[in-house]
Design an enzyme around this catalytic site. Structure first.
Site, mmCIF file in Angstrom:
data_model
loop_
_atom_site.group_PDB
_atom_site.id
_atom_site.type_symbol
_atom_site.label_atom_id
_atom_site.label_comp_id
_atom_site.label_asym_id
_atom_site.label_seq_id
_atom_site.Cartn_x
_atom_site.Cartn_y
_atom_site.Cartn_z
ATOM 1 N N LYS A 66 -2.868 5.948 -4.060
ATOM 2 C CA LYS A 66 -3.814 6.900 -3.693
ATOM 3 C C LYS A 66 -3.636 8.230 -4.554
ATOM 4 O O LYS A 66 -2.439 8.739 -4.584
ATOM 5 C CB LYS A 66 -4.012 7.209 -2.259
ATOM 6 C CG LYS A 66 -4.047 5.883 -1.411
ATOM 7 C CD LYS A 66 -4.198 6.099 0.045
ATOM 8 C CE LYS A 66 -3.720 4.787 0.869
ATOM 9 N NZ LYS A 66 -2.313 4.460 0.711
ATOM 10 N N HIS A 112 -7.303 9.611 -1.850
ATOM 11 C CA HIS A 112 -6.855 9.729 -0.451
ATOM 12 C C HIS A 112 -7.517 10.454 0.691
ATOM 13 O O HIS A 112 -7.749 9.779 1.678
ATOM 14 C CB HIS A 112 -5.558 10.223 -0.842
ATOM 15 C CG HIS A 112 -4.669 9.826 0.363
ATOM 16 N ND1 HIS A 112 -3.135 9.763 0.062
ATOM 17 C CD2 HIS A 112 -4.716 9.340 1.512
ATOM 18 C CE1 HIS A 112 -2.527 9.331 1.358
ATOM 19 N NE2 HIS A 112 -3.436 9.202 2.207
ATOM 20 N N TYR A 152 2.955 9.875 -0.422
ATOM 21 C CA TYR A 152 3.985 9.393 0.363
ATOM 22 C C TYR A 152 5.418 9.665 -0.255
ATOM 23 O O TYR A 152 6.367 9.357 0.478
ATOM 24 C CB TYR A 152 3.653 7.641 0.635
ATOM 25 C CG TYR A 152 2.603 7.369 1.234
ATOM 26 C CD1 TYR A 152 1.598 8.242 1.981
ATOM 27 C CD2 TYR A 152 2.063 5.858 1.323
ATOM 28 C CE1 TYR A 152 0.658 7.820 2.662
ATOM 29 C CE2 TYR A 152 1.006 5.579 2.308
ATOM 30 C CZ TYR A 152 0.041 6.502 2.594
ATOM 31 O OH TYR A 152 -0.931 6.339 3.385
ATOM 32 N N ASP A 191 0.740 -0.939 0.022
ATOM 33 C CA ASP A 191 -0.071 -0.096 -0.076
ATOM 34 C C ASP A 191 0.873 1.187 0.105
ATOM 35 O O ASP A 191 1.734 1.491 1.019
ATOM 36 C CB ASP A 191 -1.021 -0.017 1.180
ATOM 37 C CG ASP A 191 -1.647 1.179 1.288
ATOM 38 O OD1 ASP A 191 -2.880 1.191 0.801
ATOM 39 O OD2 ASP A 191 -1.472 2.292 1.971
#
Length: 278
Positions: free
Chosen positions: A72, A105, A49, A44
């Protein structure tokens, strides 16, 4: 080890995945590599990120069909064209032709949800995304998405742990065939020192983290623990072949405080939360 799965509209979702929030650079490569060597197949990540390049480096040597990869799209990129561009960029960074799951997200009230979901449907129709989902959606927001979307909403990834159990939202998701994924399933380690968790862990000769993750699985919630320690990565995967007693589960259920460990209330749309939050 064969990991149980949750059934999505297109494919099977392993119920234990490798969370990668705030993992970057060589740390991300090492942690994801350790996870894959342990047996994880569910990874994930997210545009926000900032580690998709590193994860792509690790996945390059793996058989893509053996993996389940989630990413996301940022809340600021939810207009139609930006969703398409963001997904294509994510695929390029990850070095893959498709995502098994693509999530919104965070909801963004400044952009039409219908526009966003139309873009998701286009990605699905093009074969770039096999399953579409959301993250951090309330019951009301999820209800709207279910009503609007031309493709099934497969997943809602939310903060879920013993201190924040959100039973009404979880029940609503599951009643509508939306799989619940737990972001921050260990409450960023805050629950690990809880005396009840420690006592149950000692009883079963397990770690506190294993107890908390097993409890979430018993609630039919997919878990995405994040760790950089190879020992913890391995332990967080050892959740099968043993079980909690009904009394153990009841005691953990009773720990609910309706208390989040990440809270975006009061932050502006310019803050980092729209880039790197869970």
């Amino acid at each position: 080890m064969s990991v149980p799965t949750a059934t999505l509209p297109d494919g099977e979702l392993p119920v234990v995945g490798k969370g990668t929030y705030r993992l970057d650079g060589e740390t991300a490569r090492t942690a994801v590599s350790a996870a894959l060597e342990t047996g994880y197949t569910h990874i994930d990540t997210a545009e926000g990120y900032h580690n998709e390049d590193e994860i792509g480096d690790v996945l390059a040597d793996r058989d893509r069909e053996d993996l389940f990869v989630t990413s996301k799209v940022l809340a600021k990129n939810l207009d139609y064209e930006s969703v398409i561009d963001a997904c294509e960029s994510t695929l390029d960074r990850l070095g893959t032709e498709y995502l098994d799951l693509y999530l919104i997200h965070w909801p963004n009230p400044a952009i039409s949800l219908r526009e966003t979901l139309n873009a998701m449907a286009t990605l699905h129709d093009r074969g770039l995304v096999r399953n579409v989902g959301v993250s951090n959606f309330s019951r009301y927001q999820l209800s709207a998405a279910l009503h609007i979307s031309d493709v099934p909403i497969a997943v809602n990834q939310i903060e879920f742990h013993p201190y924040l159990q959100r039973p009404e939202l979880v029940e609503y998701c599951q009643a509508n065939d939306v799989v619940v994924e737990a972001a921050a399933p260990l409450a960023r380690t805050e629950v690990l020192d809880d005396p009840t968790i420690e006592e149950i862990a000692k009883k079963h000769d397990r770690t506190p983290a294993q107890v908390v993750l097993r409890w979430a699985l018993d609630h039919d919630v997919v878990v995405l623990p994040r760790s950089t320690s190879e020992a913890h990565i391995r332990q967080n995967f050892e959740l099968f072949g043993w079980e909690l007693d009904p009394e153990d589960r009841r005691r953990i259920d009773d720990l609910d405080r309706d208390e989040p460990v990440y809270d975006v209330r009061g932050r502006s749309w310019d803050d980092d939360v729209w880039g790197i939050a869970e």
